[in-house]
Design a protein around this motif. Structure first.
Motif, short mmCIF file in Angstrom:
data_model
loop_
_atom_site.label_atom_id
_atom_site.label_comp_id
_atom_site.label_asym_id
_atom_site.label_seq_id
_atom_site.Cartn_x
_atom_site.Cartn_y
_atom_site.Cartn_z
N LEU A 1 0.83 -1.20 0.00
CA LEU A 1 0.00 0.00 0.00
C LEU A 1 0.87 1.26 0.00
O LEU A 1 0.60 2.23 -0.73
N VAL A 2 1.92 1.24 0.82
CA VAL A 2 2.85 2.37 0.88
C VAL A 2 3.55 2.56 -0.46
O VAL A 2 3.73 3.69 -0.94
N GLU A 3 3.94 1.46 -1.11
CA GLU A 3 4.58 1.55 -2.42
C GLU A 3 3.67 2.22 -3.44
O GLU A 3 4.13 3.04 -4.26
N GLU A 4 2.39 1.89 -3.41
CA GLU A 4 1.44 2.51 -4.35
C GLU A 4 1.33 4.01 -4.10
O GLU A 4 1.32 4.80 -5.05
N ILE A 5 1.27 4.40 -2.84
CA ILE A 5 1.20 5.85 -2.52
C ILE A 5 2.48 6.53 -2.96
O ILE A 5 2.45 7.61 -3.57
N ARG A 6 3.61 5.92 -2.66
CA ARG A 6 4.91 6.52 -2.97
C ARG A 6 5.09 6.74 -4.47
O ARG A 6 5.67 7.74 -4.91
#
Length: 417
Positions: free
Chosen positions: A408-413
């Motif tokens: 999820l963090v990778e998608e936001i980043r």
């Protein structure tokens, strides 16, 4: 701050906190009755089914979730599956409530050597909505803000059993931002590790059913989103997110922002506000159409399709059809409406291949792709409902516990600088 997995000591402390709250809010007689009602399952059916499928059935004949789950994960989900259809909702509400969830989190924080959370968080109460702010430095504007709406939650063994039952519960009628607080604090930590200087999360605590039905929850979401917009300043720095029923509310918010005239007669002045779209949307196991013939029980998932449809009708209330597109976003097939609604950086959807909602989620993703709407999805093989949330509490290794949150963090980043 990333705490360790749930321990047996945690389970004992949770029960100690929970018991007096059950007696206060449910009553001694019903509390004892629920425990007695669960005993045949706990003493007979649960151990038999667990041992039989786990150790006596060939792996290729086990359910997809059991094939990949640890014994602890498997054991918990069997409990949750039973609880979803047998535990009264007013009992389940106590499990998720602030008087239980917050002291339990404080104990876990203390057990890991912290006197208080290293990350700032505070309750926010407005006459229109309530929620929790979590931010690294409250004196500065955030460079990323996740607006989060919670969904259903599950309980680990030792926390007795509770999710919902056939007396109407679950879905939009249980859960609280406080029960998600550890999950959200971990998310903040990972956002900081990914390079954001001052990440923030606002977790909405919307009114539960049957205390109110649609459009109350949408009105609260609109008001809370306006508050987050004013705090962050730049809508492109906001990622709207949620799981399960919370993800449904987020989709309703996006559709409303793109067409404020829809159902305006049923909403107060809040419904007429014109607000900028967020930068992106990130959804975990969204309940897209609330009622569908494609919702079928699976051997792996803990949700029950029949009960879910009852919860959906209670959320809709008496004056709105359960198939209304604003209430049940998966029913919307107006391409132009969706193109106006989807954030500029698109939408990411994570779900389990074995969950009850999987066929309809896959259909919605396919609809978006076929009509050039920016969408990215991740289907977890053998996965069940809202696993990125659940695995933080149930999985044993740090990598497995953080796996869902990390992608999820990778998608936001990748989408929000």
């Amino acid at each position: 701050m990333i705490l360790g997995p749930i321990s047996y000591l945690d389970c004992l402390v949770f029960c100690t906190i929970l018991t007096p709250q059950l007696i206060i809010h449910v009553g001694l007689f019903q509390t004892v009755w629920v425990v007695l009602k669960c005993l045949p399952f706990l003493l007979l059916k649960l151990p038999y089914s667990f041992i039989h499928e786990r150790f006596l059935v060939r792996s290729d004949r086990q359910s997809p979730f059991v094939q990949k789950a640890t014994p602890f994960e498997d054991f918990v989900i069997r409990c949750v599956r039973y609880a979803f259809t047998n535990i009264p909702p007013k009992v389940g509400r106590v499990f998720f409530s602030k008087p239980v969830a917050l002291p339990f989190l404080k104990f876990r924080i203390l057990r890991h050597g912290y006197l208080r959370t290293p990350i700032h968080w505070n309750e926010y109460k407005d006459k229109r909505f309530e929620g929790i702010w979590i931010i690294k430095d409250p004196m500065k504007k955030p460079d990323i803000c996740v607006f989060y709406a919670h969904g259903m939650r599950i309980i680990v063994p030792g926390q007795k059993l509770a999710v919902a039952d056939n007396n109407l519960g679950g879905g939009f009628s249980m859960g609280s931002a406080y029960f998600y607080l550890e999950f959200l604090l971990t998310w903040i930590n990972l956002l900081g590790n990914s390079g954001y200087q001052n990440p923030a999360i606002f977790a909405l605590d919307y009114t539960l059913v049957p205390d109110a039905s649609f459009p109350t929850q949408l009105e609260e979401t609109i008001a809370a989103y306006e508050h987050v917009l004013s705090a962050v300043g730049d809508p492109n720095k906001i990622c709207v997110s949620g799981d399960s029923a919370g993800a449904t509310i987020v989709l309703s918010l996006l559709l409303h922002l793109a067409n404020i005239s829809r159902r305006l007669e049923k909403m107060g002045s809040i419904g007429a506000w014109r607000l900028a779209k967020p930068g992106m949307a990130l959804l975990i196991s969204p309940w897209v159409p609330l009622v569908s013939s494609k919702h079928q029980n699976t051997a792996s998932d803990y949700l029950d399709a029949g009960n879910l449809h009852q919860y959906a009708r209670q959320y809709a209330g008496e004056n709105v059809s359960v198939n209304d597109s604003l209430l049940s976003p998966g029913n919307c097939r107006d391409i132009s409406w969706w193109k106006r609604a989807i954030p500029s950086k698109g939408i990411f959807i994570a779900y389990g291949a074995e969950e009850v909602f999987a066929p309809e989620i896959a259909d919605l993703v396919g609809f978006f792709k076929a009509n050039d709407i920016k969408v990215h999805s991740r289907e977890e093989k053998g996965g069940i409902h809202a696993w990125p949330v659940a695995c933080l509490f149930l999985s044993s290794s740090l990598s497995d516990r953080q796996k869902g949150l990390k992608y999820l963090v990778e998608e936001i980043r990748e989408n929000i600088d």
